[in-house]
Design an enzyme around this catalytic site. Structure first.
Site, PDB file in Angstrom:
ATOM      1  N   ASP A   1      -7.932  -6.328  13.635  1.00 25.36           N
ATOM      2  CA  ASP A   1      -7.606  -7.662  14.147  1.00 25.36           C
ATOM      3  C   ASP A   1      -8.503  -8.042  15.321  1.00 25.36           C
ATOM      4  OD1 ASP A   1      -6.548  -5.683  15.737  1.00 25.36           O
ATOM      5  OD2 ASP A   1      -4.475  -6.354  15.555  1.00 25.36           O
TER       6      ASP A   1
ATOM      7  N   ASP B   1       0.820  -1.212   0.000  1.00 18.31           N
ATOM      8  CA  ASP B   1       0.000   0.000   0.000  1.00 18.31           C
ATOM      9  C   ASP B   1       0.856   1.265   0.000  1.00 18.31           C
ATOM     10  OD1 ASP B   1      -2.605  -0.639  -0.314  1.00 18.31           O
ATOM     11  OD2 ASP B   1      -3.250  -0.176   1.715  1.00 18.31           O
TER      12      ASP B   1
END
Length: 687
Positions: free
Chosen positions: A424, A271
């Protein structure tokens, strides 16, 4: 027949070897072994002579210790000079954290600043009152004299009249609510301490019983040619963003995983918005692909959703349906070659298992004081929190990396969502609500880096503590409506979120950084000594048990945890009330350190890479690193400095009440804030 001897403790036991220290001066000395003395030696006439000799030797030993102590004392001067010069550089540079502070941080800083100025004014007021005859008995004011002042004719002067009215305001209006708040924080403190004690007892029980997850399938041995084991299709993802310092070692470590090449695919999810970094990573992928590794490079044009958006985009690829499991490694993680062999077999014949999480280990834990203190914190997190919750509850927060997910569990739980900065934890909670189990492997480690600068660590902690509060607001209705048992709902709501994510930073900051200083200026409200000293020390000892080598850092750890409560409290408030900084995502800066084992295992591949590397890419990489190095600098943290002066002011006020433990705690805690405020605890950048 000879009777057995019952005085075995006199001659048969040997407690050590006696030595004599010989030296000409404190810098030239040696030790010589001596035999143990016999009874004849004590009957010898030369005892007095030997006694004189031993006294002389003892004198030299004491001189040696004094010489070493003097060396330690003389080292204080250079350390003091270094600190003074570092502070001078910080002040002359003028770089502060207020340059990038949002509205929330500005208001928080303004509150602390006002609190500091009020405390300074009150300190001057109290010192003047002390010399006017207003003496104190710890911890309360001598109210006998105060009742005499109730009669207006007994007031000796204007100052006595003003001060007596101030004391009555304290007694009637300030002390009661302050004491109520203090008592509430004490109760929260005790509840959280009890939770930590229970976790430690659970960890002790696991060790005592030697409990650990055991796979039903035997571990395959690829080196011996055993290809008949459990080898499902595994997708490996390495999300990264502008992490030019670590991309080579992470890609190299993952490409060296022991797994059949036909059953593994590595996705490098880049990214990066820097074209040079993209070019370097793409070239690294090309090199490994030329060596026969099944690896692909992916770069998003629209970079929405940070890491969650990156992972979500990668899971939408058409070929993902051919894979059963996905392993995730952040850019600074370096898994051992046998990582998949030790983790994937746990899924065999265990259809309810959704996640296998490995423990982190750190290549730079001894780099500086900051990394040592982080290691203490994370060792407790993995050894105690994750292991106990995994064994007894089959639920814990996914650490975002060094874990293997069953792709079916991810899909049934809704996949990766970009709604928080803790994607997460989000997926772990949703998977638990859908009935999936998780196990934690404490004996499987994956090496990574700790932030070496306070700036990087501070931003990381802000993200880690604002995200859970965002998630709690969003998923609370889903938790209540879920079909899991009531006690599991209670565990998620009250223990996982409220106690460990909200209450801990709240009472830590409020009790030790706000209420404790206030009780020095409003002595009618008190905090017991056991709250200030004994219970925190006990909790720190429990926290440091998983890393016994860090016991010398017990006191710094206690002080630093309270210092970090400012950042954690600010982050918690931002996440809870959806303030601007709650959605801030900053990639943690890395230094690119590799472990010795990684270097050895990648020697051959590194030689091949160097042979085919392009000179222009190497030049670009060198220029990029040099440019990044010039951007690094230490800065001044205003909130920490304001709190340092506040606590030091309160410690000076505590001397008037002769509160010894409170004085020492406030003094050392204030100095701790001072060191952190001047950025003297982590990486020091020469400027």
């Amino acid at each position: 027949m000879t009777a057995p001897s019952f005085n075995w403790w006199r001659s048969d036991r040997h407690h050590g070897t006696p030595v004599v220290v010989k030296m000409e001066n404190p810098n030239n000395w040696s030790m010589v072994e001596l035999q143990s003395p016999t009874e004849d030696d004590f009957l010898n006439d030369n005892v007095s002579k030997g006694h004189n000799k031993n006294a002389k030797q003892l004198t030299w030993v004491l001189l040696l210790k004094a010489h070493r102590a003097a060396g330690c004392i003389t080292s204080i001067a250079p350390a003091t000079f270094f600190l003074a010069s570092a502070v001078r550089r910080r002040l002359s540079a003028g770089r502060t954290d207020t340059e990038k502070t949002g509205k929330t941080g500005s208001r928080f800083y303004l509150f602390i600043k006002i609190f500091l100025w009020v405390s300074i004014i009150l300190l001057i007021f109290e010192i003047f009152a002390y010399f006017k005859g207003w003496h104190f008995r710890a911890p309360d004011l001598d109210l006998g004299y105060l009742y005499l002042l109730k009669d207006g004719f007994s007031v000796k002067g204007l100052f006595d009249w003003v001060y007596s009215r101030w004391v009555w305001i304290r007694v009637g209006y300030l002390a009661p609510p302050l004491q109520v708040l203090a008592n509430a924080c004490i109760y929260l403190f005790l509840i959280q301490s009890l939770d930590r004690l229970v976790l430690c007892l659970g960890c002790f029980w696991i060790r005592f019983k030697r409990i650990k997850p055991v796979p039903k399938e035997r571990l395959p041995d690829l080196e011996s040619g055993d290809n008949e084991g459990f080898f499902p299709m595994v997708l490996v993802q390495i999300p990264m963003c502008n992490e030019k310092e670590v991309y080579q070692q992470s890609i190299g470590a993952v490409c060296n995983l022991n797994w059949p090449k036909s059953k593994i695919l590595i996705q490098v999810l880049d990214d990066s918005d820097d074209p040079t970094t993209q070019l370097l990573i793409k070239d690294e992928v090309r090199k490994w692909k030329n060596e026969g590794v099944n690896i692909v490079y992916r770069h998003r044009v629209i970079r929405d959703g940070y890491k969650a958006g990156n992972l979500k985009s990668a899971m939408n690829c058409s070929y993902v349906k051919d894979y059963e499991f996905v392993a995730i490694f952040d850019a600074d993680f370096q898994p051992n070659p046998d990582f998949l062999i030790k983790t994937v077999p746990h899924f065999k014949d265990n259809e309810e298992l959704g996640l296998v999480q490995a423990r982190w280990s750190f290549v730079n834990r001894d780099e500086n004081l900051l990394t040592r203190l982080q290691h203490v914190n994370l060792a407790f997190h993995f050894e105690v929190e994750q292991q106990v919750n995994g064994i007894f509850l089959n639920f814990f927060g996914f650490n975002g990396t060094a874990g293997v997910w069953r792709i079916k569990a991810l899909e049934e739980s809704g996949g990766w969502l970009e709604r928080t900065t803790v994607e997460d934890m989000d997926i772990a909670v949703r998977a638990h609500l859908h009935g999936w189990k998780m196990i934690f492997l404490n004996d499987v480690e994956c090496q990574c880096e700790l932030p070496e600068s306070y700036e990087a660590y501070r931003k990381q902690q802000h993200r880690w503590h604002s995200g859970p509060m965002q998630l709690f607001r969003l998923c609370l209705p889903d938790i209540i409506k879920s079909k899991i048992s009531i006690w599991k709902k209670a565990n998620i709501i009250f223990l996982f979120f409220l106690l460990r994510k909200l209450i801990l930073p709240f009472y830590s900051f409020t009790l030790f950084c706000i209420i404790l200083p206030m009780t020095m200026f409003v002595p009618e409200a008190t905090l017991p000594a056991w709250v200030v000293c004994y219970v925190p020390a006990t909790m720190s000892i429990l926290s440091i048990l998983p890393s016994p080598k860090a016991f010398p850092f017990l006191v710094p750890y206690l002080l630093f945890e309270n210092t970090m409560s400012v950042t954690k409290f600010n982050a918690m408030i931002s996440g809870l009330f959806q303030l601007g900084s709650a959605y801030e995502w900053v990639v943690t800066k890395k230094s690119g350190r590799s472990s010795e084992g990684d270097l050895v295992s990648l020697v051959e591949s590194k030689e091949i890479q160097q042979a085919v590397s392009e000179p222009d890419l190497e030049k670009l990489e060198a220029e990029l690193k040099e440019k990044e190095k010039k951007k690094k600098h230490n800065r001044i943290y205003t909130k920490e400095l304001m709190l340092a002066f506040l606590l030091l002011t309160a410690s000076a006020r505590s001397l008037l009440s002769a509160q010894g433990i409170h004085f020492y705690f406030l003094l050392f805690q204030g100095l701790s804030f001072l060191l952190v405020g001047f950025d003297l605890i982590g990486e020091q950048i020469a400027s």
